[in-house]
Design an enzyme around this catalytic site. Structure first.
Site, PDB file in Angstrom:
ATOM      1  N   CYS A 115       0.905  -1.125  -0.152  1.00  0.00           N
ATOM      2  CA  CYS A 115      -0.560   0.098   0.071  1.00  0.00           C
ATOM      3  C   CYS A 115       0.764   1.503  -0.302  1.00  0.00           C
ATOM      4  O   CYS A 115       0.493   2.357   0.260  1.00  0.00           O
ATOM      5  CB  CYS A 115      -1.282   0.142   0.848  1.00  0.00           C
TER       6      CYS A 115
ATOM      7  N   HIS B  96      -4.035   6.835   2.137  1.00  0.00           N
ATOM      8  CA  HIS B  96      -3.869   5.433   2.184  1.00  0.00           C
ATOM      9  C   HIS B  96      -4.974   5.290   2.747  1.00  0.00           C
ATOM     10  O   HIS B  96      -5.957   5.713   4.011  1.00  0.00           O
ATOM     11  CB  HIS B  96      -2.982   4.553   3.067  1.00  0.00           C
TER      12      HIS B  96
ATOM     13  N   ASN C 233     -10.455   0.126   0.530  1.00  0.00           N
ATOM     14  CA  ASN C 233      -9.002   0.184  -0.091  1.00  0.00           C
ATOM     15  C   ASN C 233      -7.883  -0.988  -0.877  1.00  0.00           C
ATOM     16  O   ASN C 233      -8.142  -1.516  -1.699  1.00  0.00           O
ATOM     17  CB  ASN C 233      -7.703  -1.100   1.268  1.00  0.00           C
TER      18      ASN C 233
HETATM   19  N1  ACO Z   1     -17.978  -8.313   9.919  1.00  0.00           N
HETATM   20  C1  ACO Z   1     -18.191  -8.817  10.991  1.00  0.00           C
HETATM   21  N2  ACO Z   1     -17.379  -9.512  11.903  1.00  0.00           N
HETATM   22  C2  ACO Z   1     -16.091  -9.310  11.621  1.00  0.00           C
HETATM   23  C3  ACO Z   1     -15.454  -8.902  10.407  1.00  0.00           C
HETATM   24  C4  ACO Z   1     -16.344  -8.423   9.658  1.00  0.00           C
HETATM   25  N3  ACO Z   1     -16.197  -7.951   8.345  1.00  0.00           N
HETATM   26  N4  ACO Z   1     -13.664  -9.164  10.329  1.00  0.00           N
HETATM   27  C5  ACO Z   1     -13.956  -9.553  11.433  1.00  0.00           C
HETATM   28  N5  ACO Z   1     -14.613  -9.204  12.457  1.00  0.00           N
HETATM   29  C6  ACO Z   1     -14.572  -9.602  14.384  1.00  0.00           C
HETATM   30  C7  ACO Z   1     -13.684 -10.063  13.908  1.00  0.00           C
HETATM   31  O1  ACO Z   1     -13.720 -12.208  14.023  1.00  0.00           O
HETATM   32  C8  ACO Z   1     -14.157  -9.554  15.606  1.00  0.00           C
HETATM   33  O2  ACO Z   1     -14.721 -11.242  16.539  1.00  0.00           O
HETATM   34  P1  ACO Z   1     -14.238 -11.758  18.021  1.00  0.00           P
HETATM   35  O3  ACO Z   1     -13.722 -10.715  18.585  1.00  0.00           O
HETATM   36  O4  ACO Z   1     -15.089 -12.360  18.527  1.00  0.00           O
HETATM   37  O5  ACO Z   1     -13.011 -12.380  17.259  1.00  0.00           O
HETATM   38  C9  ACO Z   1     -13.921  -8.115  15.744  1.00  0.00           C
HETATM   39  O6  ACO Z   1     -14.577  -8.126  14.415  1.00  0.00           O
HETATM   40  C10 ACO Z   1     -13.021  -7.456  16.014  1.00  0.00           C
HETATM   41  O7  ACO Z   1     -12.000  -7.981  15.215  1.00  0.00           O
HETATM   42  P2  ACO Z   1     -11.154  -6.854  15.488  1.00  0.00           P
HETATM   43  O8  ACO Z   1      -9.990  -7.799  13.507  1.00  0.00           O
HETATM   44  O9  ACO Z   1     -10.154  -7.112  16.585  1.00  0.00           O
HETATM   45  O10 ACO Z   1     -11.593  -5.436  14.368  1.00  0.00           O
HETATM   46  P3  ACO Z   1     -10.838  -4.682  14.112  1.00  0.00           P
HETATM   47  O11 ACO Z   1     -11.946  -3.172  15.064  1.00  0.00           O
HETATM   48  O12 ACO Z   1      -9.239  -4.551  14.807  1.00  0.00           O
HETATM   49  O13 ACO Z   1     -10.847  -3.331  12.708  1.00  0.00           O
HETATM   50  C11 ACO Z   1     -10.199  -3.779  10.339  1.00  0.00           C
HETATM   51  C12 ACO Z   1     -10.147  -4.858  11.705  1.00  0.00           C
HETATM   52  C13 ACO Z   1     -10.870  -3.042  10.192  1.00  0.00           C
HETATM   53  C14 ACO Z   1      -8.784  -4.876   9.498  1.00  0.00           C
HETATM   54  C15 ACO Z   1      -8.978  -3.454  11.147  1.00  0.00           C
HETATM   55  O14 ACO Z   1      -8.154  -3.588  12.322  1.00  0.00           O
HETATM   56  C16 ACO Z   1      -7.785  -2.722  10.323  1.00  0.00           C
HETATM   57  O15 ACO Z   1      -8.235  -1.782   9.029  1.00  0.00           O
HETATM   58  N6  ACO Z   1      -7.130  -2.865  10.321  1.00  0.00           N
HETATM   59  C17 ACO Z   1      -5.389  -1.963   8.993  1.00  0.00           C
HETATM   60  C18 ACO Z   1      -5.885  -2.288   7.827  1.00  0.00           C
HETATM   61  C19 ACO Z   1      -4.224  -1.667   7.432  1.00  0.00           C
HETATM   62  O16 ACO Z   1      -4.498  -0.711   7.539  1.00  0.00           O
HETATM   63  N7  ACO Z   1      -3.783  -2.728   6.385  1.00  0.00           N
HETATM   64  C20 ACO Z   1      -2.477  -1.997   5.932  1.00  0.00           C
HETATM   65  C21 ACO Z   1      -2.817  -1.349   4.448  1.00  0.00           C
HETATM   66  S1  ACO Z   1      -3.461  -2.966   3.327  1.00  0.00           S
HETATM   67  C22 ACO Z   1      -2.252  -3.389   2.441  1.00  0.00           C
HETATM   68  O17 ACO Z   1      -1.160  -3.212   1.903  1.00  0.00           O
HETATM   69  C23 ACO Z   1      -2.139  -4.646   1.146  1.00  0.00           C
END
Ligand code: ACO
EC number: 2.3.1.180
Length: 325
Positions: A113, A252, A282
């Site tokens: 990214c 980003h 994204n």
């Molecule tokens: N729908 C419903 N529930 C979900 C979903 C979904 N799509 N996805 C995850 N959950 C659940 C999980 O299973 C978890 O449940 P549990 O507590 O029972 O285990 C709960 O929601 C919380 O999950 P988290 O992963 O802690 O959720 P978080 O608030 O961190 O959000 C996200 C997840 C959106 C992926 C976030 O962590 C994020 O944005 N991370 C950074 C992404 C990023 O910047 N990536 C780098 C760029 S990408 C690249 O380089 C290609």
């Protein structure tokens, strides 16, 4: 003094829209969860257009805006982690699709990214050093075939698309600061193993579905919030401009909560932040050039605007830049 400036911008997204409601039918998720946790409402999916075609279509628009002959382009850099093929590079394929016949250099750059900022920093150095005059820099991704559509943790986040800029020499300041970083010790937090030579060497025992895009989202999130905010501040502080002289922030587009934290760090109000992730999700290396092009074409960003950008992604990589459009 030679500076590098953006002469033209372009963007392209495939037509097919995949909404959060559509995803509710595919995995155990809700529109409400995706919207509140990420800010994403819909994304575009390429049915049959490869990364090279997405990139070529964005590039055509950027070349048109730059008002230069395509054969004046001295090189092409494509930032992507989803190239059409491992070899040839997508940059070489795009050179051919555009009909550029001047033997300009062409290569792909892999920084996930953060790829577009990495690519611009390389292109800026090449132009400033006098090596070449004009470079086409593209961020293009067809992420959808690399996504595990049964994994709700990742499949709701990504989309396909491409953005491009044509860079040229200028006597007025263009790019004012770059910062590019990596922390390879965290390289397994965000992975795409299929088709890599490790995967191919063991392919008899490997399962494609288990080696698609994987992310430890929560761990990446914590690092990304801090790194993006710090990098954004650093880009402004080393640019020679004051915080109040920054007109726009083009981050980003991975998660609205990460964007908010970075914008707060440099005291920018929300109207100065260009957000596109609600419509496109994204698109990795394509988020910054597509957001720039959208805001240029809808009239928000005008010539002379000071813009700060920051990105974070697999590697882990992150970076930032400040430029005058
Ligand atoms: N729908 C419903 N529930 C979900 C979903 C979904 N799509 N996805 C995850 N959950 C659940 C999980 O299973 C978890 O449940 P549990 O507590 O029972 O285990 C709960 O929601 C919380 O999950 P988290 O992963 O802690 O959720 P978080 O608030 O961190 O959000 C996200 C997840 C959106 C992926 C976030 O962590 C994020 O944005 N991370 C950074 C992404 C990023 O910047 N990536 C780098 C760029 S990408 C690249 O380089 C290609």
């Amino acid at each position: 003094m030679i500076y590098t400036k953006i002469l033209g911008t372009g963007s392209y997204f495939p037509e097919k829209i995949l909404t959060n409601k559509d995803l509710e039918k595919m995995v155990d998720t809700t529109d409400e969860w995706i919207t509140t946790r990420t800010g994403i409402k819909e994304r575009r999916i390429s049915i049959d257009e490869p990364t090279s075609v997405l990139g070529m279509k964005a590039a055509e628009k950027a070349i048109e805006m730059a008002q230069i002959d395509k054969n004046e382009i001295s090189g092409i850099i494509v930032a992507t982690f989803t190239p059409d093929t491992v070899m040839p590079s997508t940059a070489c394929v795009i050179q051919n699709l555009l009909g550029i016949q001047n033997n300009s250099f062409a290569f792909d750059l892999a920084a996930a990214c953060t790829g577009f900022i990495y690519a611009l920093s390389v292109a800026d150095s090449m132009i400033k050093s006098g090596l070449v005059d004009n470079i086409l820099v593209i961020g293009a991704e067809r992420i959808s075939p690399n996504v595990d559509w049964t994994d709700r943790n990742t499949c709701v986040l990504f989309g396909d698309g491409a953005g491009a800029v044509v860079l040229g020499k200028s006597e007025e300041p263009g790019f004012r600061s770059f910062h590019i970083h990596a922390d390879g010790s965290a390289n397994r937090l965000l992975t795409l193993d299929v088709l890599g030579s490790n995967f191919m060497a063991n392919r008899k025992n490997m399962n494609i579905e288990e080696n698609l895009l994987k992310m430890k989202g929560n761990e990446v999130f914590k690092i990304a919030v801090r790194a993006m905010a710090e990098a954004t501040a650093k880009a402004v502080e080393s640019s020679g401009l004051k915080y109040e002289e920054v007109d726009f922030f083009i981050p980003h587009q991975a998660n609205l909560r990460i964007i908010d934290a970075a914008a707060k760090r440099i005291n920018l109000t929300y109207d100065k932040v260009i957000v596109t992730l609600d419509k496109f999700g994204n698109t990795s290396s394509a988020t910054i050039p597509t957001a720039l092009d959208i805001a240029v074409r809808d009239g928000r960003i005008k010539r002379g605007a000071n813009i700060v950008s920051a990105a974070f992604g697999g590697g882990l990589t992150w970076g930032s830049m400040l430029f005058t459009f």
